[in-house]
Design a protein around this motif. Structure first.
Motif, mmCIF file in Angstrom:
data_model
loop_
_atom_site.group_PDB
_atom_site.id
_atom_site.type_symbol
_atom_site.label_atom_id
_atom_site.label_comp_id
_atom_site.label_asym_id
_atom_site.label_seq_id
_atom_site.Cartn_x
_atom_site.Cartn_y
_atom_site.Cartn_z
ATOM 1 N N THR A 90 -43.080 77.869 107.977
ATOM 2 C CA THR A 90 -44.128 77.916 108.997
ATOM 3 C C THR A 90 -45.481 77.598 108.376
ATOM 4 O O THR A 90 -45.893 78.207 107.388
ATOM 5 N N ALA A 91 -46.158 76.603 108.954
ATOM 6 C CA ALA A 91 -47.441 76.150 108.419
ATOM 7 C C ALA A 91 -47.986 75.048 109.322
ATOM 8 O O ALA A 91 -47.281 74.550 110.207
ATOM 9 N N VAL A 92 -49.224 74.672 109.048
ATOM 10 C CA VAL A 92 -49.757 73.441 109.623
ATOM 11 C C VAL A 92 -49.411 72.320 108.655
ATOM 12 O O VAL A 92 -49.707 72.419 107.461
ATOM 13 N N TYR A 93 -48.773 71.290 109.176
ATOM 14 C CA TYR A 93 -48.353 70.157 108.363
ATOM 15 C C TYR A 93 -49.338 69.012 108.560
ATOM 16 O O TYR A 93 -49.618 68.606 109.694
ATOM 17 N N TYR A 94 -49.840 68.502 107.439
ATOM 18 C CA TYR A 94 -50.835 67.431 107.463
ATOM 19 C C TYR A 94 -50.242 66.149 106.898
ATOM 20 O O TYR A 94 -49.715 66.132 105.771
ATOM 21 N N CYS A 95 -50.369 65.094 107.658
ATOM 22 C CA CYS A 95 -50.009 63.779 107.168
ATOM 23 C C CYS A 95 -51.132 63.269 106.273
ATOM 24 O O CYS A 95 -52.317 63.507 106.552
ATOM 25 N N THR A 96 -50.769 62.539 105.227
ATOM 26 C CA THR A 96 -51.771 61.931 104.354
ATOM 27 C C THR A 96 -51.328 60.529 103.986
ATOM 28 O O THR A 96 -50.142 60.263 103.803
ATOM 29 N N VAL A 97 -52.304 59.641 103.913
ATOM 30 C CA VAL A 97 -52.050 58.244 103.574
ATOM 31 C C VAL A 97 -53.056 57.822 102.516
ATOM 32 O O VAL A 97 -54.245 58.125 102.634
ATOM 33 N N TYR A 98 -52.554 57.132 101.497
ATOM 34 C CA TYR A 98 -53.443 56.587 100.461
ATOM 35 C C TYR A 98 -53.458 55.077 100.594
ATOM 36 O O TYR A 98 -52.431 54.412 100.404
ATOM 37 N N TYR A 99 -54.633 54.551 100.960
ATOM 38 C CA TYR A 99 -54.804 53.113 101.063
ATOM 39 C C TYR A 99 -55.323 52.562 99.738
ATOM 40 O O TYR A 99 -56.273 53.112 99.167
ATOM 41 N N ASN A 100 -54.742 51.475 99.286
ATOM 42 C CA ASN A 100 -55.275 50.799 98.111
ATOM 43 C C ASN A 100 -56.708 50.362 98.402
ATOM 44 O O ASN A 100 -56.985 49.779 99.422
ATOM 45 N N THR A 101 -57.638 50.667 97.523
ATOM 46 C CA THR A 101 -59.079 50.357 97.576
ATOM 47 C C THR A 101 -59.866 51.220 98.558
ATOM 48 O O THR A 101 -61.093 51.176 98.569
ATOM 49 N N LYS A 102 -59.206 51.999 99.434
ATOM 50 C CA LYS A 102 -59.943 52.838 100.371
ATOM 51 C C LYS A 102 -59.783 54.331 100.098
ATOM 52 O O LYS A 102 -60.593 55.127 100.558
ATOM 53 N N GLY A 103 -58.713 54.670 99.413
ATOM 54 C CA GLY A 103 -58.522 56.067 99.096
ATOM 55 C C GLY A 103 -57.654 56.813 100.088
ATOM 56 O O GLY A 103 -56.937 56.221 100.885
ATOM 57 N N ARG A 104 -57.728 58.143 100.075
ATOM 58 C CA ARG A 104 -56.823 59.004 100.829
ATOM 59 C C ARG A 104 -57.452 59.463 102.135
ATOM 60 O O ARG A 104 -58.621 59.825 102.184
#
Length: 116
Positions: A90-104
């Motif tokens: 049980t938690a809040v689930y966060y999606c994360t994306v790392y873009y090349n040259t733009k960061g997370r």
């Protein structure tokens, strides 16, 4: 403008399953990795699973064998299949994306509650 749209959270009984989705849009830059972190009340945000553009995966020890992360590169979408869910998931689930040259970048979070 980068947008991450998450879906699939909710309430499930122990032993049940859920699938989370995260669709990324708004950037022409390529994505290096996509993944999920989670944060339970009173705890720090922790890694759940990450998948690279080449398909390499990393999982937290606590979810190995129960969760599976996958990715559709053509749709810039990641999926987290969660099986044999436990109350401690049980938690809040966060999606994360790392873009090349733009960061997370981070999504807004989706609540997953495992309870009978």
């Amino acid at each position: 403008q980068v947008q991450l749209v998450e879906s699939g959270g909710g309430l499930v009984q122990p032993g049940g399953s859920l699938r989370l989705s995260c669709a990324a849009s708004g950037s022409i830059f390529s994505i290096r990795d996509m993944g999920w972190y989670r944060q339970a009340p009173g705890k720090q945000r922790e890694l759940v699973a990450v998948i690279t553009s080449a398909g390499s995966t990393t999982y937290a020890d606590s979810v190995k064998g129960r969760f599976t992360i996958s990715r559709d590169n053509a749709k810039n979408t990641a999926y987290l299949h969660m099986n044999s869910l436990k109350p401690e998931d049980t938690a809040v689930y966060y999606c994360t994306v790392y873009y090349n040259t733009k960061g997370r970048f981070w999504g807004q979070g989706t609540q997953v509650t495992v309870s009978s």
